[in-house]
Design an enzyme around this catalytic site. Structure first.
Site, PDB file in Angstrom:
ATOM      1  N   ASP A  81       0.825  -1.219   0.000  1.00  0.00           N
ATOM      2  CA  ASP A  81       0.000   0.000   0.000  1.00  0.00           C
ATOM      3  C   ASP A  81       0.854   1.262   0.000  1.00  0.00           C
ATOM      4  O   ASP A  81       2.037   1.236   0.327  1.00  0.00           O
ATOM      5  CB  ASP A  81      -0.955   0.009   1.201  1.00  0.00           C
ATOM      6  CG  ASP A  81      -0.222  -0.111   2.542  1.00  0.00           C
ATOM      7  OD1 ASP A  81       0.844  -0.761   2.589  1.00  0.00           O
ATOM      8  OD2 ASP A  81      -0.708   0.458   3.537  1.00  0.00           O
ATOM      9  N   GLU A 139      -0.730  -1.810   5.092  1.00  0.00           N
ATOM     10  CA  GLU A 139       0.115  -1.772   6.297  1.00  0.00           C
ATOM     11  C   GLU A 139      -0.020  -0.442   7.018  1.00  0.00           C
ATOM     12  O   GLU A 139       0.088  -0.365   8.234  1.00  0.00           O
ATOM     13  CB  GLU A 139       1.590  -1.998   5.915  1.00  0.00           C
ATOM     14  CG  GLU A 139       2.518  -2.251   7.095  1.00  0.00           C
ATOM     15  CD  GLU A 139       2.860  -1.005   7.884  1.00  0.00           C
ATOM     16  OE1 GLU A 139       2.945  -1.076   9.125  1.00  0.00           O
ATOM     17  OE2 GLU A 139       3.036   0.066   7.284  1.00  0.00           O
ATOM     18  N   GLU A 140      -0.258   0.619   6.237  1.00  0.00           N
ATOM     19  CA  GLU A 140      -0.137   1.977   6.780  1.00  0.00           C
ATOM     20  C   GLU A 140      -1.315   2.421   7.654  1.00  0.00           C
ATOM     21  O   GLU A 140      -1.172   3.364   8.426  1.00  0.00           O
ATOM     22  CB  GLU A 140       0.028   2.994   5.644  1.00  0.00           C
ATOM     23  CG  GLU A 140       1.292   2.796   4.794  1.00  0.00           C
ATOM     24  CD  GLU A 140       2.556   3.254   5.511  1.00  0.00           C
ATOM     25  OE1 GLU A 140       2.472   3.693   6.673  1.00  0.00           O
ATOM     26  OE2 GLU A 140       3.633   3.167   4.895  1.00  0.00           O
ATOM     27  N   HIS A 366       7.857   8.366   4.496  1.00  0.00           N
ATOM     28  CA  HIS A 366       6.647   9.186   4.565  1.00  0.00           C
ATOM     29  C   HIS A 366       6.899  10.655   4.200  1.00  0.00           C
ATOM     30  O   HIS A 366       6.000  11.482   4.373  1.00  0.00           O
ATOM     31  CB  HIS A 366       5.946   9.118   5.937  1.00  0.00           C
ATOM     32  CG  HIS A 366       5.422   7.745   6.273  1.00  0.00           C
ATOM     33  ND1 HIS A 366       4.473   7.505   7.235  1.00  0.00           N
ATOM     34  CD2 HIS A 366       5.713   6.523   5.753  1.00  0.00           C
ATOM     35  CE1 HIS A 366       4.218   6.218   7.307  1.00  0.00           C
ATOM     36  NE2 HIS A 366       4.973   5.593   6.417  1.00  0.00           N
TER      37      HIS A 366
HETATM   38 ZN   LIG Z   1       5.131   3.596   6.288  1.00  0.00          ZN
HETATM   39 ZN   LIG Z   2       6.441   0.850   5.634  1.00  0.00          ZN
END
Ligand SMILES: [Zn+2]
Ligand SMILES: [Zn+2]
Length: 391
Positions: A81, A139-140, A366
């Site tokens: 993702d 995952e995020e 990020h």
């Molecule tokens: Zn991340």
């Molecule tokens: Zn990650």
């Protein structure tokens, strides 16, 4: 078999990069990765493996590679993702999905694992044991995909699960590990403060939610600095404070969202207690109403010491020139839903240096300017191949 596998990976380095760039151009948000999942499923089409799609609470994919020789069953996990970030790099394969970006390297995780899996499929007659390739969605964003994949039972019977994450502070070639607790657990919270709105000129006739919220933000700064044992680790961040209004209108309500990290359940409980206490105090102090949603999600990530020692031994004895150093990394305050695999199965999650060449201070995961050294793809593939070949 190992030599052959390593050779195949070298020959397919460009393909890994191409796949990574394609995924990078078409990132999708957590739980919305329909096309990415389709791309992954298509990759395996016609190959001699069992593939399960829509695993867990989203687009998770499990590919089972049965080796021709007896051995352990292991899971290899890569997430796929992306994040709600507007990309600010100048790479030619910049995101084409406005406001969405692969800024955590999950495109690279998926790319190396696809190629590695395909090489293992080609060599499966020689392969000892069974490999469950875990292409994980979401995952995020909590609750994440990992928990539901574990709960679905598709991994039942695995002897170990492995995963990697790109790490931008180290150059490609560096591999890092940490045994035991290695990444933080996390809690999400939302606080809604209800005051009374009013005219900017007449505060006495209103009850300002912004002022109460500002006090809350300031007060929680004392939890880590004044309540926590200095040898323990804890982080509290307010990531959102919705106070937008009119300059001359007193705001009736505000909503704050925050993030808490910790390495142990004791600290988790302490911080929870303190934040609840402070929210209650704000009610008393300002005469407002506080509604607090406090939702622990990803647990601290525990790397099994025995499995981790095996990984380290496999990597340290590697003669592959791409694996240049294998060193212990400190604990890391980031969180990962890989922790759910590690909570159920003996696991090891380790780090692959990905610092872009010629960059002194790389942007961290990020960041809208996040970039990687694509040499890290082959390093990841070879490092995990070493672990696989160890049996
Ligand atoms: Zn991340
Ligand atoms: Zn990650």
């Amino acid at each position: 078999m190992k030599q052959q596998l390593m050779k195949m990976l070298e020959q397919r380095k460009d393909e890994m990069i191409q796949i990574r760039r394609y995924l990078h151009e078409y990132p999708e948000l957590s739980f919305q990765e329909e096309k990415t999942a389709q791309y992954i499923a298509d990759f395996y089409k016609g190959k001699d493996v069992e593939i399960q799609t829509n695993v867990g609470n989203g687009y998770g994919i499990i590919v089972t590679i049965e080796g021709g020789k007896p051995g352990r069953t292991i899971g290899l996990r890569a997430d796929f993702d992306a994040l709600p970030i507007h990309e600010e790099t100048d790479v030619p394969f910049k995101s084409k999905n406005e406001g969405v970006m692969h800024a955590c390297g999950h495109d690279a995780h998926t790319a190396y694992l696809l190629v590695l899996a395909d090489c293992l499929i080609k060599l499966k007659a020689e392969l000892a044991g069974t490999i469950k390739v875990i292409h994980q969605h979401a995952e995020e964003v909590p609750p994440g995909g990992a928990k539901s994949i574990v709960e679905s039972g598709v991994l039942d019977g695995v002897d170990a699960v492995y995963g990697i994450h790109l790490f931008p502070t180290n150059p490609a070639g560096d591999v890092g590990y940490h045994s035991g607790y290695s990444m933080a657990g996390r809690t999400y919270f939302k606080l809604r403060i209800q005051g009374v709105g009013g005219h900017g000129s007449s505060p006495h006739m209103a009850n300002d939610a912004i002022v109460a919220g500002a006090h809350f933000v300031t007060s929680i700064q004392t939890v880590v600095s004044r309540r926590l044992n200095p040898f323990d680790m804890g982080v509290i961040t307010i990531g959102s404070f919705d106070g937008k209004g009119q300059f001359n209108v007193i705001k009736d309500s505000v909503e704050l969202e925050g993030d808490v990290r910790y390495m142990t359940t004791e600290v988790q409980e302490l911080i929870s207690k303190e934040i609840h206490r402070i929210a209650k105090g704000i009610e008393e102090e300002f005469g407002v109403k506080c509604e607090l949603d406090y939702v622990p999600d990803y647990p601290p990530l525990f790397n099994d010491p025995e499995i981790t020692a095996e990984v380290v031994a496999a990597l340290q004895s590697s003669t592959e020139p791409e694996i240049k150093s294998v060193t212990e990394f400190p604990m890391f305050s980031g969180s990962e839903d890989f922790a759910y695999y590690a909570a159920k199965y003996p696991s090891c999650f380790f780090y692959i240096g990905s610092k872009p060449k010629g960059v002194e201070k790389p942007y961290f995961n990020h960041h809208p300017k996040w970039e990687i050294d694509e040499d890290a793809l082959l390093v990841a593939a070879k490092a995990v191949a070493e672990v696989v070949c160890r049996g």
